[in-house]
Write a protein that holds these residues in place. Structure first.
Motif, short mmCIF file in Angstrom:
data_model
loop_
_atom_site.label_atom_id
_atom_site.label_comp_id
_atom_site.label_asym_id
_atom_site.label_seq_id
_atom_site.Cartn_x
_atom_site.Cartn_y
_atom_site.Cartn_z
N PHE A 119 -47.46 89.32 13.59
CA PHE A 119 -47.06 89.84 14.91
C PHE A 119 -47.34 90.94 15.42
CE2 PHE A 119 -42.89 86.87 14.53
CZ PHE A 119 -43.71 85.92 15.06
N GLU A 120 -48.28 91.20 15.99
CA GLU A 120 -49.15 92.30 15.96
C GLU A 120 -47.87 93.80 16.94
OE1 GLU A 120 -52.86 92.10 17.45
OE2 GLU A 120 -53.28 90.73 15.79
N PRO A 121 -48.29 95.06 17.05
CA PRO A 121 -47.56 95.66 18.21
C PRO A 121 -48.05 95.49 19.20
CG PRO A 121 -48.74 96.98 15.85
CD PRO A 121 -48.63 95.39 16.17
N GLY A 122 -46.94 95.35 20.22
CA GLY A 122 -47.51 95.37 21.44
C GLY A 122 -46.66 93.54 21.81
N GLU A 123 -47.35 93.56 20.88
CA GLU A 123 -46.57 90.78 21.05
C GLU A 123 -44.93 91.25 21.81
OE1 GLU A 123 -47.46 86.76 18.94
OE2 GLU A 123 -48.58 89.30 17.84
N ARG A 124 -44.87 89.92 22.49
CA ARG A 124 -44.41 90.49 23.10
C ARG A 124 -43.32 88.71 22.67
NH1 ARG A 124 -42.35 87.94 29.29
NH2 ARG A 124 -40.46 87.86 29.53
N LEU A 125 -42.07 88.84 22.00
CA LEU A 125 -41.01 88.18 21.60
C LEU A 125 -40.15 86.93 22.61
CD1 LEU A 125 -40.07 90.26 18.44
CD2 LEU A 125 -42.95 88.64 18.06
N ARG A 126 -41.06 85.76 22.18
CA ARG A 126 -39.80 84.93 23.38
C ARG A 126 -39.55 83.87 21.99
NH1 ARG A 126 -45.34 85.70 25.59
NH2 ARG A 126 -46.03 85.98 27.34
N ASP A 127 -37.73 84.06 23.27
CA ASP A 127 -37.22 83.07 22.06
C ASP A 127 -37.84 81.81 21.77
OD1 ASP A 127 -35.50 85.87 22.25
OD2 ASP A 127 -34.06 84.74 24.01
N GLN A 128 -38.17 80.44 23.07
CA GLN A 128 -37.67 79.55 22.46
C GLN A 128 -39.16 79.34 21.83
OE1 GLN A 128 -39.41 78.44 26.16
NE2 GLN A 128 -36.95 77.56 27.03
N GLU A 129 -39.92 80.34 21.41
CA GLU A 129 -41.34 80.05 20.03
C GLU A 129 -40.87 80.11 19.31
OE1 GLU A 129 -44.34 82.56 21.63
OE2 GLU A 129 -44.53 81.49 23.31
N LEU A 130 -39.38 81.32 19.19
CA LEU A 130 -39.18 81.84 17.94
C LEU A 130 -38.69 80.79 17.31
CD1 LEU A 130 -38.52 85.65 18.71
CD2 LEU A 130 -39.83 84.44 17.25
N GLU A 131 -37.44 79.75 17.82
CA GLU A 131 -36.71 79.15 17.82
C GLU A 131 -37.23 78.01 17.98
OE1 GLU A 131 -34.13 78.05 21.69
OE2 GLU A 131 -34.08 80.41 21.88
N ALA A 132 -38.41 77.35 17.93
CA ALA A 132 -39.22 76.17 17.65
C ALA A 132 -40.25 76.70 16.38
CB ALA A 132 -40.49 76.04 18.82
N TRP A 133 -40.36 77.89 16.15
CA TRP A 133 -41.20 78.50 14.64
C TRP A 133 -40.17 78.15 13.68
CZ3 TRP A 133 -41.08 83.61 12.63
CH2 TRP A 133 -41.66 84.36 11.74
N LEU A 134 -38.96 78.21 13.88
CA LEU A 134 -37.56 78.81 13.06
C LEU A 134 -36.87 78.33 12.74
CD1 LEU A 134 -37.21 82.82 13.14
CD2 LEU A 134 -38.16 81.75 11.52
N GLY A 135 -36.70 76.96 13.73
CA GLY A 135 -35.74 75.79 13.41
C GLY A 135 -34.67 76.11 13.66
N VAL A 136 -34.24 77.74 14.44
CA VAL A 136 -32.68 77.99 14.41
C VAL A 136 -32.38 78.10 16.61
CG1 VAL A 136 -32.86 78.68 12.16
CG2 VAL A 136 -34.03 80.65 14.53
N SER A 137 -31.11 77.85 16.54
CA SER A 137 -31.07 78.93 17.83
C SER A 137 -31.18 80.00 18.37
CB SER A 137 -29.44 77.99 17.79
OG SER A 137 -28.40 79.15 16.61
N ARG A 138 -30.88 80.38 19.49
CA ARG A 138 -31.00 81.41 20.16
C ARG A 138 -30.07 82.43 19.20
NH1 ARG A 138 -31.84 81.98 25.92
NH2 ARG A 138 -33.54 80.53 25.73
N THR A 139 -29.07 82.61 19.30
CA THR A 139 -27.69 82.51 18.37
C THR A 139 -28.57 83.76 17.10
OG1 THR A 139 -25.66 82.06 19.35
CG2 THR A 139 -25.73 83.53 17.88
N PRO A 140 -28.44 83.83 16.05
CA PRO A 140 -29.64 84.43 15.49
C PRO A 140 -30.33 84.79 15.42
CG PRO A 140 -29.66 81.91 14.83
CD PRO A 140 -28.60 81.92 15.74
N ILE A 141 -31.47 84.79 15.90
CA ILE A 141 -32.52 85.06 16.61
C ILE A 141 -32.09 86.28 16.64
CG2 ILE A 141 -34.39 85.13 18.21
CD1 ILE A 141 -34.47 81.62 17.56
N ARG A 142 -31.27 86.59 18.18
CA ARG A 142 -30.70 87.27 18.85
C ARG A 142 -30.06 88.81 18.26
NH1 ARG A 142 -34.43 87.93 22.72
NH2 ARG A 142 -32.86 89.55 23.49
N GLU A 143 -29.45 88.16 16.61
CA GLU A 143 -28.66 88.79 16.67
C GLU A 143 -30.18 89.46 15.06
OE1 GLU A 143 -26.59 86.63 14.29
OE2 GLU A 143 -24.95 86.78 15.41
N ALA A 144 -30.52 88.58 15.08
CA ALA A 144 -31.82 89.67 14.10
C ALA A 144 -32.59 90.71 15.03
CB ALA A 144 -33.01 88.32 13.83
#
Length: 220
Positions: A32-57
């Motif tokens: 993930f490069e500087p300035g890159e936007r981190l979208r919850d839905q894309e992160l959920e698909a990548w990590l296979g987890v719900s939004r809550t642990p992603i937001r905490e991270a």
């Protein structure tokens, strides 16, 4: 009130930490490069987890200076800021100096062997410009002193500041300059072997203040 089982709490804690480490490592290694936007839905698909642990991270990463979180707006990877990295480097240097000073009286022959082996792996990784292996070996070397210090707060502080430094340190370990660390590590081992706590502490501090050329280059 129903009491959660210990096993459930432990599993949730592991999940939260795993998500944090995955995101942290992807930022540090440049996935993930500087300035890159981190979208919850894309992160959920990548990590296979719900939004809550992603937001905490992401909150933890914002506190560490690795992401910029704007309430109600986008979360982006933070730029590489030489001033912030320099501040983190000063803190890390102080922590490693303290760790060495505290650890040397408690070090065993096995600890010294572990440090020497980690440094040998670092030298090998630098020869073939394997940055990931070099950084892992560097961590293994310093972790011996951090663990032997017996001060858990040192590790907690380093967990906060080291990822910020590693973003810039990848540049160092991808160049000939990284070989200076091998030499510095050998000197630290020599001081540890003769129970010179002050000497090892000073050398450890110097070893963690070696990013100045890389930070200066980024500022220019």
């Amino acid at each position: 009130m129903p009491i959660p089982s210990a096993s459930t709490m432990h599993a949730r804690s592991l999940l939260r930490d795993d998500v944090y480490r995955s995101l942290r490592d992807a930022i540090v290694d440049g996935t993930f490069e500087p300035g890159e936007r981190l979208r919850d839905q894309e992160l959920e698909a990548w990590l296979g987890v719900s939004r809550t642990p992603i937001r905490e991270a992401l909150l933890r990463l914002a506190q560490a200076g690795l992401v910029v979180a704007q309430p109600g707006r986008a979360t982006t990877v933070a730029p590489v800021d030489p001033k912030n990295i320099g501040n983190a480097q000063s803190i890390a240097a102080a922590m490693h100096e303290l760790a060495a000073r505290s650890a040397v009286p408690a070090l065993t022959d096995s600890d010294l062997t572990t440090m020497a082996a980690a440094n040998d792996r670092l030298a090998t990784a630098l020869e073939v410009l394997d940055v990931d292996a070099a950084m892992n070996s560097d961590d293994e070397f310093h972790d011996v002193l951090v663990r032997a210090s017996g001060n858990a707060m040192i590790a907690e502080v380093l967990e906060q500041v080291t990822p910020l430094i590693r973003r810039a340190e990848r540049q160092r370990f991808a160049s000939m300059a990284g070989r200076d660390s091998v030499r510095q590590h050998r000197a630290i081992i020599e001081r540890c072997a003769v129970a010179d706590a002050e000497g090892a502490a000073e050398l450890s501090r110097v070893n963690w203040m070696t990013l100045k050329p890389e930070l200066t280059a980024r500022e220019e």
